[in-house]
Motif scaffolding. Structure first.
Motif, short mmCIF file in Angstrom:
data_model
loop_
_atom_site.label_atom_id
_atom_site.label_comp_id
_atom_site.label_asym_id
_atom_site.label_seq_id
_atom_site.Cartn_x
_atom_site.Cartn_y
_atom_site.Cartn_z
N ARG C 94 57.52 43.22 36.41
CA ARG C 94 58.59 43.88 35.57
C ARG C 94 60.00 44.06 36.25
N GLU C 95 59.76 44.77 37.08
CA GLU C 95 61.24 45.42 37.96
C GLU C 95 61.87 43.96 38.75
N ASN C 96 60.94 43.05 39.25
CA ASN C 96 61.27 42.01 39.88
C ASN C 96 62.23 40.95 38.81
N VAL C 97 61.87 40.76 37.52
CA VAL C 97 62.25 40.10 36.45
C VAL C 97 63.55 40.96 36.15
N ARG C 111 66.21 42.79 25.86
CA ARG C 111 66.07 41.60 25.17
C ARG C 111 65.55 40.52 26.01
N ALA C 112 66.33 40.53 27.02
CA ALA C 112 66.05 39.43 28.04
C ALA C 112 64.53 39.64 28.37
N LEU C 113 64.09 40.51 28.78
CA LEU C 113 62.55 40.99 29.11
C LEU C 113 61.75 40.39 27.96
N ASP C 114 61.91 40.62 26.74
CA ASP C 114 61.15 40.36 25.50
C ASP C 114 61.10 38.91 25.34
N TRP C 115 62.33 38.25 25.69
CA TRP C 115 62.38 36.79 25.29
C TRP C 115 61.35 36.35 26.68
N LEU C 116 61.54 36.45 27.66
CA LEU C 116 60.89 36.22 28.85
C LEU C 116 59.29 36.27 28.79
N VAL C 117 58.99 37.26 28.33
CA VAL C 117 57.60 37.81 28.07
C VAL C 117 57.11 36.89 27.02
N GLN C 139 54.17 33.97 41.71
CA GLN C 139 55.38 34.71 42.38
C GLN C 139 56.46 33.42 42.02
N GLN C 140 56.25 32.27 42.07
CA GLN C 140 57.21 31.27 41.90
C GLN C 140 57.82 31.70 40.31
N LEU C 141 56.98 31.71 39.56
CA LEU C 141 57.11 32.00 38.05
C LEU C 141 58.31 33.12 37.92
N VAL C 142 57.66 34.28 38.86
CA VAL C 142 58.47 35.65 38.79
C VAL C 142 59.79 35.27 39.27
N ALA C 145 61.79 33.54 36.42
CA ALA C 145 62.10 34.22 35.39
C ALA C 145 63.13 35.39 35.97
N ARG C 146 63.15 35.61 37.07
CA ARG C 146 64.15 36.73 37.45
C ARG C 146 65.70 36.08 37.45
N ALA C 147 65.54 34.59 37.79
CA ALA C 147 66.81 33.96 37.88
C ALA C 147 67.29 33.89 36.51
N MET C 148 66.22 33.57 35.37
CA MET C 148 66.68 33.23 33.91
C MET C 148 67.07 34.49 33.49
N CYS C 149 66.88 35.65 33.85
CA CYS C 149 67.03 37.13 33.02
C CYS C 149 68.30 37.37 32.76
N SER C 150 69.01 36.79 33.47
CA SER C 150 70.47 37.28 33.15
C SER C 150 71.23 36.17 32.58
N GLN C 151 70.27 35.11 31.91
CA GLN C 151 70.64 34.06 31.07
C GLN C 151 71.88 33.29 31.56
N PRO C 152 71.71 32.89 32.84
CA PRO C 152 73.09 32.50 33.57
C PRO C 152 73.36 30.87 32.85
N ARG C 153 74.70 30.67 33.11
CA ARG C 153 75.24 29.13 32.79
C ARG C 153 74.72 28.31 33.55
N LEU C 154 74.89 28.65 34.85
CA LEU C 154 74.40 27.66 35.79
C LEU C 154 73.05 28.20 36.69
N LEU C 155 72.15 27.47 36.53
CA LEU C 155 70.69 27.93 37.44
C LEU C 155 70.35 27.05 38.49
N LEU C 156 70.29 27.69 39.56
CA LEU C 156 70.21 26.96 40.82
C LEU C 156 68.67 27.30 41.01
#
Lengths: 394, 336, 230, 288
Positions: C94-97, C111-117, C139-142, C145-156
């Motif tokens: 959870r903390e990682n995400v 909100r982001a955490l609820d969505w990711l879960v 771990q890769q999934l985490v 998910a961590r990268a997605m958590c900020s709901q970025p415009r550009l995801l690397l």
């Protein structure tokens, strides 16, 4: 640059001094340099500054009389000092440093490590030294030029224990001190003296640097002693031990057969009511008006406040006696002759009164300058004062 | 590591040895007790700092120098008290006893690196203090050992100020020769260990062998410094071998410059002299050391020796066109 | 949205990228393919700011960000999942995400955490387990998910599929699709290109620090096949 | 039995203080990889700031403690930001910087306040007694403040963004930076937090024990011992190890005497360091 100039100046002075003693009997002034060697900075600075103050006072007194009469000439007296930082290396370095500036007589040092470091080097250079440590080997036959400013615990402990026993009637004592030389050397002598007076004594040594004495206090009280003696624990430590003893419910008297610092102990312990019943060894009869007059003398001659340490009063006698011995021996360079003269000098000081040469039985050499000392007492939270105890010659 | 380590000495090694050779003349050049006293303490400080320097060559910061100094000092003094006063025997003993203790100890502690090594050496010095306090019969406990007979050289007693200093200078010369020989012979091995021990190991360097060698020699040199100190003070005392001395010797080595054998010598010379001139303001010496330590770490990573070397290169640079390029690897070593 | 122009990246004496130019338009999923050492990771690292280019421009929405420090780029809306599953091992799942949305406020994080879960139920099940104890795929999934958590415009995404079992490849593909549905622009480096090609809209083939070919998914697949990357 | 219980009570009091000190020390190592030789210096400085605030500025004790925390935290943060930060990855350089700072702090305190212990006493006096057992009220207050501080620190580290960021930086600085965590801001804050804890302990404990310019020496040694035992960088380990050190010190001193107690502690720690460098509780070992 300045250093070099100073050094050549020193060399010139030394050379000049040698020429004059060699004969001539000229009229120009000569100078006797005495060195004050001790901790001038850091936690033990008070001791060193007291020695420096004593040396300066004795020198000022001699100069006020028109200088020392050494042989056929009158010499002014000056004082040089060196900061040992309370270490053996610092003391050894200081002896070298002072000797290189023409000093032949040392006042100090004061702590066991310093004396241990200074003594051999001073012997090597044949300097006369007035040291004051409570180490068991502070002086001895192998160091004929080392004198001890005393008395040491073997001298002052018996009368104090006798008086304390009369007052408090204790049958057992627990002695606590740090586990280094400054602690063990006194505490073990104290314990022996208590035992000689029929009091069961246990010794407890703590690690230097201990900050919380609660466990030590618990251990001390496990033997249920009538009295706890803080011996030569530094005043800050002793104050804390007193406070934690009282917190632990100890109500008996507390002794301090070790050294000065009662004011700091009272402060750290949390007041005289906390201390309640207390007896201690005081280096000089501090309430004797004649003794206190030394401080006035200091203000008059040196125009400043004397160092706040009762050791000053003791050291003044050592410095005065050294200067008197120089006059009597008629030389400021041959320390063997000065030492011989010193041994013969009667111990009689205008301020401290009559004393004696002691040390033969404890150190094997009668070079301990024993002066009257004091025993202080606090009874039921009231300062009773310091009573004078005179020493007897051996 | 296939490049055969050239055991050739560089200019710095020769300079270090030449300096101590020159110091051998000091006892006869001056009778000034102050000069003799300062030189004697500089020699002892420099020896102790050389021990720290050897450890730093392997990127290990040791707080255990005073512990080994104590072992060497007490061993030599105990020998004299049992009738062995010959310098040709007790000087080697002051080297060998700590070195022999360091051998098994090294097997344990050299597995640690970085801060863990720092901590373990710190704890070792604290333990040694306690051991000294708790063995009064052997070591004199809190009183230390004093009043032992003077060392002799082939029957001649070395007790006057001049021969004490001459002995100290000779021991320091020996320490410098040993250090120079060790660090020059294993220069590349130590450099590889300092840079990246894991990599060095993977390239086939038997790292522990060189580290053990360095540790043992560093301990031996510290032991000689301990005896030299005892001989100067005519006493060995626990207060001479505490954490404070560990800090001092490290400060000498770092401020003098850890990149060159001249560094510890320069550091000890400067700092011992400066603190002597502080006179009655001795309490400020530690603060001065602290400021210098911060300053050297921030702006002159090579310490005094590194700064002087850099200056010399800059002065030479106009003539030799490739100045900065030549300076780079040296500076990098000093700052690593 | 992202323009890379004439980018040179060097590590010491080694040139990792030479004159690289890449464009990623709004809403695209662009794939970088190539062998080990082709320069894919260097490109991603230059965009997130882990390496400083020796020359060239990196423009995000027209603004050159080459001089913006790494830690500020997250604020510009760039999310990053590093290669090699570098999660924070001592911290819980959870903390990682949540650490992906550092400094964005509790409300956003919740909100982001609820969505990711809801997207990856696994995150909820293992929420309080230290991430270092998870399997590689988890771990890769985490990390993603961590990268997605900020709901970025550009995801690397740097090598999101490397060395993963099929079950995790499916899950991660699903995650990437979820981001695509939300309109996120994605730049992805991948050696094992097959699952990645299914997700991408366009791609670049890289070799020796340079772009060898650019084109649609189909073109890239052919080219990549020709160069035996698949 | 009486000694056994008394030693236990003493052990808890000691343990709480040691925990607060070791937490700061371990935090700095865990997050920055820096061994803070100046930790004891911040302890002594905290004591003197509180003393000066009470005796010079006439502040009430709680405010003086607060002033000590603020001053030590600010100094720590600034020192990290402007000096340590430049060389944060060089473990030798950071050790020299903190060692230098310690020497400067203790000399500075000596120069300003002199060598003698100043008169500085705890405002709460009195002792709780139950039969032969006793607990000084001042220790109770310190215990309560220590427990509260440890709890607050735990919440900060495990329940806030700030704490997560610090732990993320400790785990993997590079990746943490890509997630928007700024080492340039967070490292000084972490350092300041840790030195502030040392200052807090100093302000609380020195009026009960003793205040002197060298009061930091034993603190550094205790912090070393505690964090080695608990595992360098481990927060939970530091607390548990501090309690263990407190109990060992109390019981060993009571039953074996001061020197032996110290020796046992040192040797135990040495053995642990050699056999298990990660400490009793450390999981991750930081590449140092």
């Amino acid at each position: 640059m300045g250093r070099i100039a100073k050094r050549s100046l020193v060399a010139a002075v030394v050379a000049a001094g040698l020429t004059f003693t060699a004969g001539a009997g000229a009229q120009t002034t000569c100078e006797v340099r005495i060195g004050a060697l001790g901790p001038m900075s850091g936690p033990a600075a008070q001791w060193g500054l007291a020695m420096l103050g004593a040396a300066e006072l004795a020198a000022a007194e001699a100069n006020a009389r028109g200088g020392l009469q050494v042989g056929s000439q009158r010499c002014s007296v000056s004082v040089l000092s060196y900061d040992t930082r309370y270490t053996a290396e610092g003391a050894a370095a200081g002896v070298n440093n002072l000797a290189s500036q023409g000093v032949r007589f040392l006042i100090g040092p004061v702590g066991s490590p310093e004396v241990t470091g200074a003594k051999p080097v001073a012997t090597r250079h044949r300097l006369l030294m007035f040291a004051n440590s409570y180490a068991k080997n502070a002086i001895g036959p192998q160091w004929p030029l080392v004198f001890h400013l005393g008395p040491g615990p073997s001298e002052w402990a018996p009368p104090i224990v006798r008086l304390a026993k009369e007052q408090f009637g204790m049958r057992s004592v627990a002695i606590v001190a740090p586990n280094d030389q400054g602690g063990t050397d006194i505490a073990s002598v104290d314990a022996e003296v208590y035992r000689q007076h029929g009091i069961t004594a246990t010794e407890e040594y703590y690690q230097r640097g201990t900050t919380n004495f609660a466990p030590i206090v618990t251990r001390l009280l496990a033997s249920r002693p009538d009295v706890v003696d803080t011996a030569s624990s530094p005043p800050g430590d002793a104050g804390l031990i007193v406070r934690q003893l009282r917190q632990a419910g100890f109500t008996g008297p507390i002794g301090r057969l070790g050294g000065p610092g009662t004011e700091e102990i009272i402060r750290v312990a949390g007041g005289i009511d906390v201390v309640r019943n207390f007896y201690w060894y005081e280096v000089a009869p501090t309430e004797d008006p004649r003794v206190r007059a030394i401080s006035d003398e200091y203000r008059r001659l040196l125009n400043r406040e004397p160092p706040e340490n009762t050791n000053l009063w003791l050291w003044v006698v050592g410095a005065r006696m050294t200067l008197r011995a120089i006059e009597r021996a008629g030389t400021a360079t041959d320390t063997n002759r000065v030492a011989a003269a010193l041994r013969e000098l009667p111990v009689e000081d205008p301020n401290l009164g009559r004393g004696a040469w002691t040390g033969q039985s404890f150190f094997g050499i009668n070079q301990e300058l024993s002066l009257p000392f004091g025993m202080g007492m606090i009874l039921d939270g009231r300062m009773v004062g310091v009573r004078r105890i005179d020493v007897s010659p051996q | 590591m296939e490049a055969r380590s050239p055991s050739r000495w560089g200019a710095q090694e020769w300079a270090a040895v030449a300096m101590f050779l020159a110091v051998l003349a000091v006892p006869w050049a001056t009778d000034d007790l102050l000069v003799q006293s300062i030189v004697n303490r500089v020699l002892i400080g420099a020896m102790a700092a050389l021990s720290v320097f050897i450890m730093l060559r392997m990127d290990l910061l040791s707080f255990a120098t005073p512990a080994f100094m104590a072992l060497g000092g007490y061993a030599a003094v105990l020998l004299t008290m049992h009738g062995v006063t010959e310098v040709l025997l007790i000087v080697p003993a002051s080297f060998l006893v700590p070195a022999l203790v360091a051998l098994p100890l090294g097997a344990l502690v050299l597995r640690l690196r970085g801060v863990y090594f720092v901590l373990v050496t710190f704890v070792l010095t604290e333990i040694l203090q306690l051991v000294l306090f708790m063995t009064p019969r052997l070591t004199g406990g809190a009183d230390g050992l004093a009043g032992f007979p003077a060392p002799t050289l082939l029957g001649t007693e070395l007790s006057d100020a001049r021969s004490v200093l001459a002995l100290a200078a000779a021991m320091a010369l020996l320490a410098a020769v040993i250090t120079a020989a060790l660090t020059a012979h294993f220069r590349q091995h130590f450099a590889a260990i300092e840079e990246n021990e894991v990599l060095a190991e993977s390239l086939g360097l038997v790292v522990w062998r060189y580290k053990a060698m360095g540790f043992v020699v560093a301990a031996g040199i510290a032991g000689m410094a301990g005896f030299s100190l005892g001989n100067m003070l005519l006493t060995v005392h626990p207060t001479s071998f505490g954490a404070q001395q560990a800090v001092d010797t490290i400060v000498y080595a770092i401020i003098g410059g850890r990149g060159s054998i001249l560094g510890p010598i320069a550091g000890a010379s400067l700092l011992v002299t400066v603190s002597d001139f502080l006179g009655n303001q001795g309490q400020y010496a530690q603060g001065l050391f602290g400021l210098l330590l911060i300053l050297v770490t921030l702006v002159a990573r090579g310490g005094i020796a590194g700064a002087v070397a850099a200056l010399a290169r800059r002065l030479r640079a106009p003539r030799a066109a490739a100045g900065p390029a030549a300076a780079a690897p040296e500076a990098a070593r000093g700052g690593a | 949205m992202l323009e890379i122009r004439d980018l040179d990246v060097r590590y010491g004496g080694i040139t990792a990228l030479r004159g690289l130019s890449i464009d990623v338009r709004q809403g695209e999923t662009v794939l970088l393919v190539g062998a080990n050492g082709a320069g894919k990771s260097s490109t991603i690292n230059a965009v997130i700011g882990l390496v400083r280019p020796a020359r060239g421009a990196i423009r995000l929405d027209g603004r050159d960000i080459a001089a913006v420090p790494c830690e500020r780029r997250a604020r510009l809306g760039i999310g990053y999942s590093p290669e090699g599953r570098r999660v924070f091992p001592s911290m819980t799942v959870r903390e990682n995400v949540l650490s992906g949305a550092f400094g964005m406020g509790r409300r956003h994080q919740r909100r982001a955490l609820d969505w990711l879960v809801s997207v990856f139920p696994f995150l909820g099940e293992r929420a309080s387990q230290p991430a270092g104890q998870l399997s590689g795929g988890q771990q890769q999934l985490v990390a993603i998910a961590r990268a997605m958590c900020s709901q970025p415009r550009l995801l690397l995404l740097d090598e999101p599929f490397l060395g993963l079992a099929p079950i995790w490849v499916r899950q991660i593909s699903e995650a990437i699709r979820e981001m695509q549905r939300r309109g996120t622009t994605i730049l992805m480096a991948e050696q094992m290109a097959r699952p990645a090609l299914k997700l991408a809209t366009r791609g670049y083939v890289m070799r020796g620090g340079e772009v060898r070919r650019e084109g649609t998914v189909a073109e890239i697949r052919d080219s990549a096949l020709a160069e035996e990357y698949l | 039995m009486h000694e056994f219980l008394t030693a236990g009570i003493i052990g808890i009091s000691l343990g709480a203080q040691y925990a607060l000190l070791a937490l700061g020390f371990t935090l700095i190592f865990g997050i920055l990889g820096v061994i803070n030789f100046a930790h004891g210096g911040f302890y002594a400085l905290g004591g003197y700031v509180a003393y000066a605030a009470v005796s010079q500025a006439g502040l009430p004790f709680p405010l003086a403690v607060l002033a000590a925390v603020v001053a030590t935290a600010a100094l720590g943060a600034l020192y990290e930001r402007f000096l340590i930060e430049r060389l944060v990855d060089d473990h030798l350089a950071t050790m020299m910087l903190t060692l230098g700072l310690y020497l400067v702090i203790s000399t500075g305190l000596l120069a300003v306040f002199g060598p003698q212990s100043p008169e500085f006493s705890f405002p709460v006096q009195g002792t709780l007694r139950a039969g032969t057992l006793y607990l000084p009220l001042e220790n109770l207050v310190v215990l309560a403040v220590c427990a509260a501080a440890i709890g607050a620190l735990w919440l900060l580290i495990y329940r806030t963004d700030f704490g997560r960021a610090l732990r993320a930086l400790a785990d993997d600085r590079k990746v943490a930076t890509t997630q928007g965590m700024r080492p340039g801001l967070l490292f000084p804050l972490a350092f300041g937090l840790a030195t502030g804890l040392a200052g807090l302990t100093g302000a609380l404990v020195t009026p009960i024990l003793a205040l002197s310019p060298s009061a930091g020496d034993p603190v550094l040694v205790t912090s070393f011992l505690t964090v080695i035992l608990g595992g360098l960088g481990s927060i939970a380990g530091a607390v548990v190890a501090a309690v263990i050190v407190g109990f060992v010190e109390a019981y060993a001193s009571v039953y074996l005497g001061g020197s032996t107690g110290a020796l046992i502690l040192f040797v135990t720690v040495l053995v642990i360091l050699l056999a298990r460098p990660t400490g009793l509780f450390g999981r991750e070992i930081r590449g140092a």
